[in-house]
Design an enzyme around this catalytic site. Structure first.
Site, PDB file in Angstrom:
ATOM      1  N   HIS A 110     -69.730 -43.943  42.399  1.00  0.00           N
ATOM      2  CA  HIS A 110     -68.532 -44.756  42.655  1.00  0.00           C
ATOM      3  C   HIS A 110     -67.485 -43.881  43.341  1.00  0.00           C
ATOM      4  O   HIS A 110     -67.268 -42.735  42.942  1.00  0.00           O
ATOM      5  CB  HIS A 110     -68.003 -45.304  41.322  1.00  0.00           C
ATOM      6  CG  HIS A 110     -66.850 -46.233  41.508  1.00  0.00           C
ATOM      7  ND1 HIS A 110     -67.027 -47.563  41.864  1.00  0.00           N
ATOM      8  CD2 HIS A 110     -65.518 -46.042  41.423  1.00  0.00           C
ATOM      9  CE1 HIS A 110     -65.839 -48.134  41.976  1.00  0.00           C
ATOM     10  NE2 HIS A 110     -64.903 -47.240  41.711  1.00  0.00           N
ATOM     11  N   GLU A 180     -69.400 -37.177  47.744  1.00  0.00           N
ATOM     12  CA  GLU A 180     -70.469 -38.001  47.156  1.00  0.00           C
ATOM     13  C   GLU A 180     -71.837 -37.458  47.546  1.00  0.00           C
ATOM     14  O   GLU A 180     -72.764 -37.410  46.734  1.00  0.00           O
ATOM     15  CB  GLU A 180     -70.346 -39.449  47.636  1.00  0.00           C
ATOM     16  CG  GLU A 180     -69.121 -40.175  47.117  1.00  0.00           C
ATOM     17  CD  GLU A 180     -69.097 -41.639  47.568  1.00  0.00           C
ATOM     18  OE1 GLU A 180     -70.137 -42.292  47.528  1.00  0.00           O
ATOM     19  OE2 GLU A 180     -68.012 -42.115  47.962  1.00  0.00           O
TER      20      GLU A 180
HETATM   21  C1  GRF Z   1     -70.146 -45.197  48.553  1.00  0.00           C
HETATM   22  O1  GRF Z   1     -68.783 -44.940  48.746  1.00  0.00           O
HETATM   23  C2  GRF Z   1     -70.466 -45.338  47.087  1.00  0.00           C
HETATM   24  O2  GRF Z   1     -69.641 -44.566  46.269  1.00  0.00           O
HETATM   25  C3  GRF Z   1     -70.187 -46.792  46.822  1.00  0.00           C
HETATM   26  O3  GRF Z   1     -70.630 -47.450  47.997  1.00  0.00           O
HETATM   27  C4  GRF Z   1     -70.552 -46.556  49.114  1.00  0.00           C
HETATM   28  C5  GRF Z   1     -71.894 -46.553  49.740  1.00  0.00           C
HETATM   29  O4  GRF Z   1     -71.920 -45.826  50.930  1.00  0.00           O
HETATM   30  N1  GRF Z   1     -70.806 -47.248  45.605  1.00  0.00           N
HETATM   31  P1  GRF Z   1     -73.312 -45.524  51.644  1.00  0.00           P
HETATM   32  O5  GRF Z   1     -74.016 -46.851  51.870  1.00  0.00           O
HETATM   33  O6  GRF Z   1     -74.087 -44.623  50.751  1.00  0.00           O
HETATM   34  O7  GRF Z   1     -72.936 -44.875  52.950  1.00  0.00           O
END
Ligand code: GRF
Length: 197
Positions: A110, A180
């Site tokens: 998240h 992330e």
């Molecule tokens: C990310 O920001 C994740 O935290 C959220 O959705 C987004 C997905 O991005 N749950 P991606 O599809 O991985 O580029």
């Protein structure tokens, strides 16, 4: 034998890609058994194809009932016998029967420091817009265990980033996303090779 992961993603799949890349670079010892998405145009599908990972589109609307969808999704996931299920930008609520079948084995990433800016409505740029509107000076990302309630399961790991007065939701999203891409594979590694090894 390598532990097996199933990834569920609805969007571009850059987090999914970070897992693929970590496996490729040898920093994560795992096998991705399948990608499951609810969007036939999800960028994650192309990433799966390029990496030779089976990709499957499963939408509740393709089934005669929610129950039939739940059963089919559960069967698909079980057929891969995953050690861990990873939600990487999966925008649908995971059916209760799937959550019950894999206790403590489903994680989600998240783009905020949960418990702040989590729950219904807090996804994508809505999260970053709210952080900026509240004049927060720090944001970040969280990996947590998936429970029945959106974004409420136990927190496993977090990373922080600064929020600048000049930030737009887009610039903040980019800064958070970079974190992330590191946090997700590292947390998967910890779970598979430290916690449940
Ligand atoms: C990310 O920001 C994740 O935290 C959220 O959705 C987004 C997905 O991005 N749950 P991606 O599809 O991985 O580029």
């Amino acid at each position: 034998m390598k532990p097996t992961i199933v990834v569920l993603a609805s969007g571009s799949g850059s987090n999914f890609q970070s897992v693929i890349d970590s496996i490729r670079h040898g920093t994560l010892n795992a096998h991705i058994g399948a990608l499951i998405t609810n969007k036939s145009d999800a960028g994650a599908i192309q990433r799966a194809k390029a990496a030779g990972i089976p990709a499957l589109v499963m939408r509740p609307s393709d089934f005669s009932s929610y129950d039939a969808y739940e059963t089919a999704l559960l069967e698909e996931i079980q057929s891969v016998q995953p050690d861990l299920i990873v939600l990487a930008g999966y925008l649908l609520k995971l059916p209760g029967r799937v959550i019950a079948k894999f206790p403590l084995r489903i994680i989600n990433i998240h783009p905020s420091l949960l418990p702040d800016y989590g729950g219904k409505g807090f996804y994508g740029h809505h999260v970053h817009r709210a952080v900026i509107a509240d004049r927060r000076t720090v944001s970040g990302c969280t990996v947590h265990i998936v429970s029945e309630e959106f974004d409420e399961g136990p927190i496993l790991s977090q990373r922080t980033v600064p929020v600048f007065p000049t930030d737009s939701p887009e610039t903040l999203a980019k800064r958070v996303l970079e974190q992330e891409h590191q946090l997700l594979p590292q947390t998967i590694h910890l779970i598979l090779h430290v916690f449940i090894a």
